[in-house]
Scaffold this motif. Structure first.
Motif, PDB file in Angstrom:
ATOM      1  N   GLU A 109       0.830  -1.206   0.000  1.00  9.06           N
ATOM      2  CA  GLU A 109       0.000   0.000   0.000  1.00  9.06           C
ATOM      3  C   GLU A 109       0.864   1.255   0.000  1.00  9.06           C
ATOM      4  O   GLU A 109       0.519   2.268  -0.603  1.00  9.06           O
ATOM      5  CB  GLU A 109      -0.933  -0.006   1.206  1.00  9.06           C
ATOM      6  CG  GLU A 109      -2.057   0.997   1.115  1.00  9.06           C
ATOM      7  CD  GLU A 109      -2.923   0.781  -0.123  1.00  9.06           C
ATOM      8  OE1 GLU A 109      -3.347   1.804  -0.711  1.00  9.06           O
ATOM      9  OE2 GLU A 109      -3.150  -0.370  -0.522  1.00  9.06           O
ATOM     10  N   THR A 113       0.219   4.067  -2.746  1.00  9.04           N
ATOM     11  CA  THR A 113      -0.351   5.354  -2.342  1.00  9.04           C
ATOM     12  C   THR A 113       0.676   6.482  -2.260  1.00  9.04           C
ATOM     13  O   THR A 113       0.314   7.653  -2.330  1.00  9.04           O
ATOM     14  CB  THR A 113      -1.041   5.245  -0.967  1.00  9.04           C
ATOM     15  OG1 THR A 113      -0.062   4.829   0.008  1.00  9.04           O
ATOM     16  CG2 THR A 113      -2.173   4.247  -1.000  1.00  9.04           C
ATOM     17  N   SER A 254      -8.216  -3.983   5.500  1.00 12.03           N
ATOM     18  CA  SER A 254      -7.284  -3.845   4.379  1.00 12.03           C
ATOM     19  C   SER A 254      -6.015  -3.115   4.799  1.00 12.03           C
ATOM     20  O   SER A 254      -5.998  -2.390   5.797  1.00 12.03           O
ATOM     21  CB  SER A 254      -7.939  -3.076   3.234  1.00 12.03           C
ATOM     22  OG  SER A 254      -8.116  -1.712   3.585  1.00 12.03           O
ATOM     23  N   THR A 256      -4.764  -0.771   3.068  1.00 10.95           N
ATOM     24  CA  THR A 256      -5.031   0.646   2.801  1.00 10.95           C
ATOM     25  C   THR A 256      -5.463   1.354   4.076  1.00 10.95           C
ATOM     26  O   THR A 256      -4.965   2.435   4.409  1.00 10.95           O
ATOM     27  CB  THR A 256      -6.152   0.788   1.748  1.00 10.95           C
ATOM     28  OG1 THR A 256      -5.770   0.121   0.551  1.00 10.95           O
ATOM     29  CG2 THR A 256      -6.424   2.254   1.444  1.00 10.95           C
ATOM     30  N   SER A 260      -3.381   4.193   6.351  1.00  8.61           N
ATOM     31  CA  SER A 260      -4.048   5.460   6.657  1.00  8.61           C
ATOM     32  C   SER A 260      -4.012   5.751   8.156  1.00  8.61           C
ATOM     33  O   SER A 260      -3.695   6.867   8.582  1.00  8.61           O
ATOM     34  CB  SER A 260      -5.497   5.421   6.164  1.00  8.61           C
ATOM     35  OG  SER A 260      -6.168   6.618   6.514  1.00  8.61           O
TER      36      SER A 260
END
Length: 267
Positions: A109, A113, A254, A256, A260
């Motif tokens: 990720e 990202t 996830s 992601t 975050s």
């Protein structure tokens, strides 16, 4: 591939008789030497010391690229960067990013990202330890449209690495004091406190155990369960159990969401 001998000699001429150089002077000299040897799109030079936030010594970015490659990087993404971990290990030499990256880095990720935003086809770094606990990483970057460095170009960079290391130790030999009292935090008892304690606080605040925190950090860096098991000396199945427990504790499903939470907590 051809070497610009005239340009190379002119760049070396800047070093003659200079016992000291500013960051920008040395960075510009390094750029001119590299430009005489290989093609590249950008250069960025960071100094790393323990878990402290890296210091940018020189770069060739415009204002917009500087935000992505330097300002945003220094906020927290550097903690997941293979170059950062190589610097912390005090490894010297010249390496391609793909040589240093964990086995799942390019599907992680973090890569999707953040790193993809850089638009790079390849990054090659000279890593120089200066003897005061600091490692200087001098990165040559090629964008997607330029393609990666060829085998011949990389071989040439390997040949010039001893010279680059000698130059760095001459002109960037004492950088440790720049980290003391910097925004990344004061030093106490010989240990970096600032951001390294902040990362510990993230996991403690999320009520993760030390083992869970270690596994999550490796996951975010781009290690597979198998790679994590080998690094920590535990079974792959145990790694997967810990990962499931972390996701359950955090109420996520996830990587992601995990990234975050991590970056937001740091900021």
């Amino acid at each position: 591939m051809s070497v610009d001998v005239e340009g190379l000699f002119a760049a070396f001429g800047e070093l003659v008789g200079k016992p000291a150089m500013t960051d920008s002077e040395f960075g510009e000299t390094f750029r001119r030497i590299m430009q005489a040897l290989v093609r590249f799109d950008h250069i960025v030079v960071f100094a790393y010391s323990g878990a402290d936030r890296p210091i940018d010594l020189y770069s060739t970015f415009d204002r917009n690229d500087h935000v992505v490659f330097v300002a945003l990087y220094q906020v927290g993404p550097y903690l997941l960067d293979p170059f950062y971990h190589t610097a912390r290990e005090q490894r010297g030499g010249v390496f391609r990013m793909r040589e240093l990256a964990p086995d799942r880095f390019f599907s992680s990720e973090y890569y999707r990202t953040y790193y993809v935003k850089t638009g790079l086809a390849e990054e090659v770094g000279f890593f120089v330890t200066t003897g005061d606990g600091t490692t200087v990483a001098l990165s040559l970057m090629r964008r997607e449209e330029s393609g990666p460095f060829s085998t011949a170009e990389f071989a040439l960079l390997r040949k010039v690495e001893p010279l680059v290391a000698a130059m760095v130790r001459q002109y960037w030999a004492k950088l440790a004091h720049r980290f003391e009292g910097a925004a990344s935090g004061e030093r106490a008892g010989g240990k970096a406190t600032g951001l390294s304690l902040a990362t510990d606080a993230v996991w403690q605040g999320l009520k993760l155990s030390a083992r869970e925190a270690a596994i999550v950090e490796l996951v975010l860096q781009g290690h597979s369960s198998e790679s994590i098991g080998l690094k920590l000396g535990i079974a792959t199945g145990t790694v997967k159990v810990h990962r499931r427990n972390v996701y359950r504790k955090l109420g996520i499903s996830s990587q992601t969401q995990l990234l975050s939470i991590y970056l937001k907590s740091l900021i």
